[in-house]
Enzyme design. Structure first.
Site, mmCIF file in Angstrom:
data_model
loop_
_atom_site.group_PDB
_atom_site.id
_atom_site.type_symbol
_atom_site.label_atom_id
_atom_site.label_comp_id
_atom_site.label_asym_id
_atom_site.label_seq_id
_atom_site.Cartn_x
_atom_site.Cartn_y
_atom_site.Cartn_z
ATOM 1 N N ALA A 53 -2.310 8.367 6.085
ATOM 2 C CA ALA A 53 -1.234 8.153 7.053
ATOM 3 C C ALA A 53 0.088 7.786 6.392
ATOM 4 O O ALA A 53 0.986 7.264 7.052
ATOM 5 C CB ALA A 53 -1.643 7.074 8.046
ATOM 6 N N GLY A 105 -16.781 1.296 12.974
ATOM 7 C CA GLY A 105 -17.632 2.343 13.524
ATOM 8 C C GLY A 105 -17.008 3.717 13.480
ATOM 9 O O GLY A 105 -17.678 4.706 13.803
ATOM 10 N N ASP A 129 -7.232 -3.005 8.243
ATOM 11 C CA ASP A 129 -6.278 -1.906 8.024
ATOM 12 C C ASP A 129 -5.588 -1.586 9.349
ATOM 13 O O ASP A 129 -5.252 -0.434 9.640
ATOM 14 C CB ASP A 129 -6.984 -0.670 7.456
ATOM 15 C CG ASP A 129 -6.009 0.375 6.894
ATOM 16 O OD1 ASP A 129 -4.854 0.018 6.606
ATOM 17 O OD2 ASP A 129 -6.412 1.553 6.768
ATOM 18 N N ARG A 150 -22.599 15.597 -9.786
ATOM 19 C CA ARG A 150 -22.101 15.949 -11.120
ATOM 20 C C ARG A 150 -20.754 15.296 -11.405
ATOM 21 O O ARG A 150 -20.429 15.043 -12.568
ATOM 22 C CB ARG A 150 -21.973 17.475 -11.261
ATOM 23 C CG ARG A 150 -23.300 18.205 -11.236
ATOM 24 C CD ARG A 150 -23.140 19.664 -11.641
ATOM 25 N NE ARG A 150 -24.406 20.357 -11.578
ATOM 26 C CZ ARG A 150 -24.855 21.015 -10.517
ATOM 27 N NH1 ARG A 150 -24.112 21.059 -9.414
ATOM 28 N NH2 ARG A 150 -26.027 21.619 -10.536
ATOM 29 N N GLU A 178 0.874 -1.180 0.000
ATOM 30 C CA GLU A 178 0.000 0.000 0.000
ATOM 31 C C GLU A 178 0.909 1.227 0.000
ATOM 32 O O GLU A 178 1.428 1.626 1.039
ATOM 33 C CB GLU A 178 -0.924 0.017 1.211
ATOM 34 C CG GLU A 178 -1.963 1.129 1.102
ATOM 35 C CD GLU A 178 -2.839 1.247 2.338
ATOM 36 O OE1 GLU A 178 -3.947 1.784 2.204
ATOM 37 O OE2 GLU A 178 -2.409 0.829 3.426
ATOM 38 N N HIS A 195 -6.363 5.446 -2.292
ATOM 39 C CA HIS A 195 -5.595 6.667 -2.012
ATOM 40 C C HIS A 195 -5.486 7.470 -3.305
ATOM 41 O O HIS A 195 -4.397 7.795 -3.779
ATOM 42 C CB HIS A 195 -4.212 6.318 -1.456
ATOM 43 C CG HIS A 195 -4.245 5.827 -0.044
ATOM 44 N ND1 HIS A 195 -4.276 6.687 1.041
ATOM 45 C CD2 HIS A 195 -4.273 4.577 0.460
ATOM 46 C CE1 HIS A 195 -4.306 5.973 2.157
ATOM 47 N NE2 HIS A 195 -4.317 4.685 1.842
ATOM 48 N N HIS A 243 -9.976 0.141 0.835
ATOM 49 C CA HIS A 243 -10.871 0.772 1.821
ATOM 50 C C HIS A 243 -11.775 1.835 1.173
ATOM 51 O O HIS A 243 -11.584 3.032 1.329
ATOM 52 C CB HIS A 243 -10.141 1.307 3.041
ATOM 53 C CG HIS A 243 -8.869 2.050 2.814
ATOM 54 N ND1 HIS A 243 -8.752 3.134 1.974
ATOM 55 C CD2 HIS A 243 -7.641 1.866 3.365
ATOM 56 C CE1 HIS A 243 -7.514 3.589 2.012
ATOM 57 N NE2 HIS A 243 -6.830 2.841 2.836
ATOM 58 N N ALA A 267 -5.124 7.020 11.076
ATOM 59 C CA ALA A 267 -3.966 6.207 10.686
ATOM 60 C C ALA A 267 -4.298 4.733 10.830
ATOM 61 O O ALA A 267 -3.954 4.089 11.824
ATOM 62 C CB ALA A 267 -2.761 6.579 11.544
ATOM 63 N N GLY A 268 -5.002 4.184 9.850
ATOM 64 C CA GLY A 268 -5.407 2.794 9.968
ATOM 65 C C GLY A 268 -6.402 2.639 11.098
ATOM 66 O O GLY A 268 -7.143 3.559 11.447
#
Length: 407
Positions: free
Chosen positions: A157, A266, A291, A244, A146, A212, A233, A329-330
């Site tokens: 992150a 959550g 993640d 649009r 990643e 990303h 993700h 961050a994850g």
């Protein structure tokens, strides 16, 4: 029933029979099922009333585990995971990586890919060499790169000054460093070299994931046509839906070739958004991921994430300094929590949760011939949940890693 943690790698008896529990199979959840395990594999599954299947084996080399009121599901499979137990896959330290693996296994993730974080190509190559050995030893299911081939505007992150365009030569360097164990790479396809790199990955049998990214709707469709098959993700680290300018989310949700990753903690997603993704993509195209970074399974505090420092407060991880300070961050998620949340908060069925946490990621990682479902001939990787969907047992290849209390 509380869970009792075992230490080390316990040896399995010649035969284990799990009886009386609900069993989540591909055909649905069966009441009072029976699973027989020998040699680390499932050798028999019966879905009817145990009494109708004859008496349980009475043998000194058979362990019979009676689990009425419990649910048995396949071991979870995480295709996007950075760390846990205070450790990180980016450490290039085999013992630390094993600590990450052990932490998540004890939370039900019996198979996982190791995700890296953006670094220099040389650093990533060193990390890949260590991780490749763990794949070859059967500890990991593969490597997910990643970064660094992601958008500076959506870096999250990842350290901005280490990002770079996905030049196919650089992409090839990381693939080669993984010695055949690379399973997935996240790319922002709108960057120079992005589409060419997606094609290269697809041709090499490596999952090309869009993430990303600041890609437009049309650019994302081009990436899918070039061979991309996963959304990293979904919703996070990409433009939101616009009426649009629909952006990447619409293109990724609508295409049947794409499996979408979702972080069900959550924090990353509102339940309404998660339910929308399930409605639009269908359960067969969703993969729950953690993640997770090093704080998974740990207390609040300061933790490294690649070259960056992360502060965890109330279970939420955020970059603590630099130009991306405050960015999520994850996560500190483990997949047992994701499963419970899916069926108790998100109104998903057990079957849908099993698809998202086991079957779909196993298919994408190319290991569904061995794991991802409860079936005769497959590895005896499974999770035992109590009536409240809390984890009380974990078995991997026929050996208990977390043994239900009292057996």
């Amino acid at each position: 029933m509380a869970m009792q943690r075992s230490s080390g790698r316990p040896s399995a008896p010649r035969r284990t029979v799990l009886a009386g529990a609900r069993v989540a199979r591909s055909a649905g959840v069966a009441d009072r099922g029976r699973i027989t395990i020998e040699g680390g594999r499932i050798t028999d599954i019966r879905s009817r009333d145990v009494d109708a299947n004859g008496p349980l084996p009475d043998s000194r080399d058979t362990e019979v585990v009676d689990l009425p009121g419990h649910l048995i599901v396949p071991g979870f499979v995480d295709m996007h995971l950075h760390g846990g137990g205070g450790g990180s896959f980016s450490s290039a330290d085999a013992e630390e990586c094993l600590r990450v693996i052990d932490t998540h296994r004890r939370h039900g993730t019996t198979s996982m890919a190791a995700s890296t974080v953006t670094g220099t190509l040389d650093d990533l190559a060193r990390q890949a060499a260590v991780l490749a050995e763990l794949v070859q030893q059967g500890e990991l299911a593969g490597i997910h790169f990643e970064g660094p081939f992601i958008s500076p505007g959506r870096c999250g992150a990842h350290q901005p000054d280490l990002l770079r365009d996905p030049d196919p030569t650089a992409v090839r360097k990381l693939i080669d460093a993984a010695h055949g164990t690379a399973r997935m790479m996240t790319v922002a396809p709108e960057l120079p070299g992005g589409l060419e790199s997606v094609r290269m990955l697809s041709d090499a049998g490596i999952v090309a994931a869009v993430g990303h990214t600041d890609a437009s709707y049309d650019a994302t469709r081009e990436a899918i046509a070039a061979g991309a098959t996963v959304a990293t993700h979904l919703f996070n680290a990409m433009p939101g839906l616009g009426h649009r300018a629909p952006g990447p989310i619409a293109a990724l949700l609508e295409d049947e070739r794409i499996t979408v990753e979702l972080i069900n903690d959550g924090t990353h997603l509102h339940p309404a958004i998660l339910q929308m993704a399930f409605r639009d993509a269908g359960a067969e195209r969703v993969a729950f991921i953690t993640d997770a970074m090093g704080a998974a399974g740990m207390n609040d505090g300061m933790y490294p994430l690649g070259p960056m420092q992360v502060e965890v407060k109330d279970g939420v991880a955020r970059i603590s300094e630099g130009p991306t300070a405050g960015s999520i961050a994850g996560s500190t998620l483990t997949l047992d929590r994701a499963f419970k949340r899916a069926v108790t908060v998100d109104d998903l069925t057990v079957d849908q949760a099993v698809q998202a946490l086991s079957a779909n990621p196993a298919r994408l990682l190319g290991i569904d011939d061995r794991v991802g479902s409860l079936a005769v001939g497959k590895d005896a990787d499974l999770v035992v949940l109590d009536a409240g969907y809390d984890l009380v047992g974990v078995m991997r290849q026929g050996a208990w890693l977390v043994r239900p209390e009292g057996i």
